[in-house]
Enzyme design. Structure first.
Site, short mmCIF file in Angstrom:
data_model
loop_
_atom_site.label_atom_id
_atom_site.label_comp_id
_atom_site.label_asym_id
_atom_site.label_seq_id
_atom_site.Cartn_x
_atom_site.Cartn_y
_atom_site.Cartn_z
N SER A 40 72.22 38.32 79.64
CA SER A 40 71.38 37.49 80.50
C SER A 40 72.21 36.44 81.23
O SER A 40 73.29 36.06 80.79
CB SER A 40 70.31 36.78 79.66
OG SER A 40 69.50 37.71 78.99
N1 SAH Z 1 70.06 38.50 74.10
C1 SAH Z 1 70.90 39.23 75.02
C2 SAH Z 1 70.06 40.02 75.99
C3 SAH Z 1 70.50 41.41 76.10
S1 SAH Z 1 69.53 42.41 77.19
C4 SAH Z 1 71.87 38.28 75.72
O1 SAH Z 1 72.21 37.26 75.17
O2 SAH Z 1 72.36 38.56 76.79
C5 SAH Z 1 68.19 42.93 76.16
C6 SAH Z 1 68.55 43.71 74.93
O3 SAH Z 1 67.33 44.10 74.31
C7 SAH Z 1 69.34 45.00 75.15
O4 SAH Z 1 70.49 44.99 74.38
C8 SAH Z 1 68.38 46.09 74.69
O5 SAH Z 1 69.03 47.22 74.10
C9 SAH Z 1 67.52 45.35 73.70
N2 SAH Z 1 66.22 45.95 73.42
C10 SAH Z 1 65.38 46.57 74.29
N3 SAH Z 1 64.27 47.00 73.64
C11 SAH Z 1 64.42 46.64 72.34
C12 SAH Z 1 63.63 46.79 71.16
N4 SAH Z 1 62.44 47.41 71.17
N5 SAH Z 1 64.09 46.28 69.99
C13 SAH Z 1 65.29 45.65 69.93
N6 SAH Z 1 66.09 45.48 71.01
C14 SAH Z 1 65.66 45.97 72.19
#
Ligand code: SAH
Length: 219
Positions: free
Chosen positions: A69
């Site tokens: 993000s």
């Molecule tokens: N918190 C991260 C955001 C990563 S993007 C940061 O600091 O940048 C969002 C993440 O959510 C991705 O890695 C994706 O694989 C995960 N994600 C999507 N659906 C999900 C689910 N149902 N359960 C757990 N993780 C999930």
């Protein structure tokens, strides 16, 4: 010292200070959030090809069609989570490469984080260990279900967008607890802050956002 650790010291403090200055301009005020954003090296959480752009205020690829993000978004969500004071146990849904996890670990008692992509979770384990963050628990699983055995939580932060909030997450929030999540589909998403009270839930819409979707199942 391994290669990843050598990388930790590689950005100049000035580069990170510039990022924090930008966050201030965008309205981030919480002093402890700004301090945490200054102290966590974002470049170890992005793919090496993008490390030189890690302190720009933009989302970057982390593989598997996922992104880290924007710093502003991480700071804003953290600020919303901590608005009413410090929190002990916080659940994060969507660990990704672990950047938000690391920022939270500086600010709350223990962070529990769930990620559906196994390879991302493995990488997050390594990056967080390199930073010697010990108050973090990671799990490979579907975040729609929360993390029942470790709940309930004082705070929940969802970092991928569901069309509507999964019931398990609302259930695993303590009374007095706060949940921050993007809700919606595609470009029609809103960042919501939801408080659990003794009587039920109170929601506040904060601002439009664009997150990757919360997906079902694990890989
Ligand atoms: N918190 C991260 C955001 C990563 S993007 C940061 O600091 O940048 C969002 C993440 O959510 C991705 O890695 C994706 O694989 C995960 N994600 C999507 N659906 C999900 C689910 N149902 N359960 C757990 N993780 C999930």
């Amino acid at each position: 010292m391994n290669v990843r650790l050598q990388g930790i010291g590689m950005t100049s403090p000035r580069t990170r200070e510039r990022m924090v200055g930008r966050l201030r301009e965008l309205g981030i005020r919480h002093p402890r959030v700004l301090t945490a954003m200054r102290s966590i090296p974002r470049h170890i959480f992005v793919e090496e090809a993008f490390a030189s752009r890690a302190y720009e205020d933009m989302a970057l690829p982390i593989g598997f069609g996922q992104t880290i993000s924007r710093p502003y978004t991480v700071a804003r969500m953290t600020e919303l989570l901590l608005e009413d004071g410090p929190l002990r146990r916080v659940l994060e849904v969507g660990t990704g490469s672990g950047y938000q996890t690391a920022v939270l670990a500086q600010l709350v008692g223990t962070v529990y984080s769930v990620e559906r992509v196994h390879a991302l979770q493995e990488r997050a384990i390594r990056s967080l260990a390199d930073l010697n963050l010990r108050n973090v628990r990671l799990k490979h699983g579907d975040g729609h279900l929360g993390w029942r055995e470790s709940g309930p939580f004082d705070g929940i932060i969802v970092t991928a967008a569901p069309p509507r909030l999964p019931a398990a997450l609302l259930d695993q929030l303590n009374p007095g607890g706060v949940l921050v999540a993007p809700i919606g589909v595609g470009r029609q998403q809103t960042l919501e802050r939801i408080m659990r009270t003794d009587a039920g839930y109170e929601a506040r819409s904060v601002e439009p956002v664009v997150f990757v979707p919360l997906l079902a199942g694990t890989v």
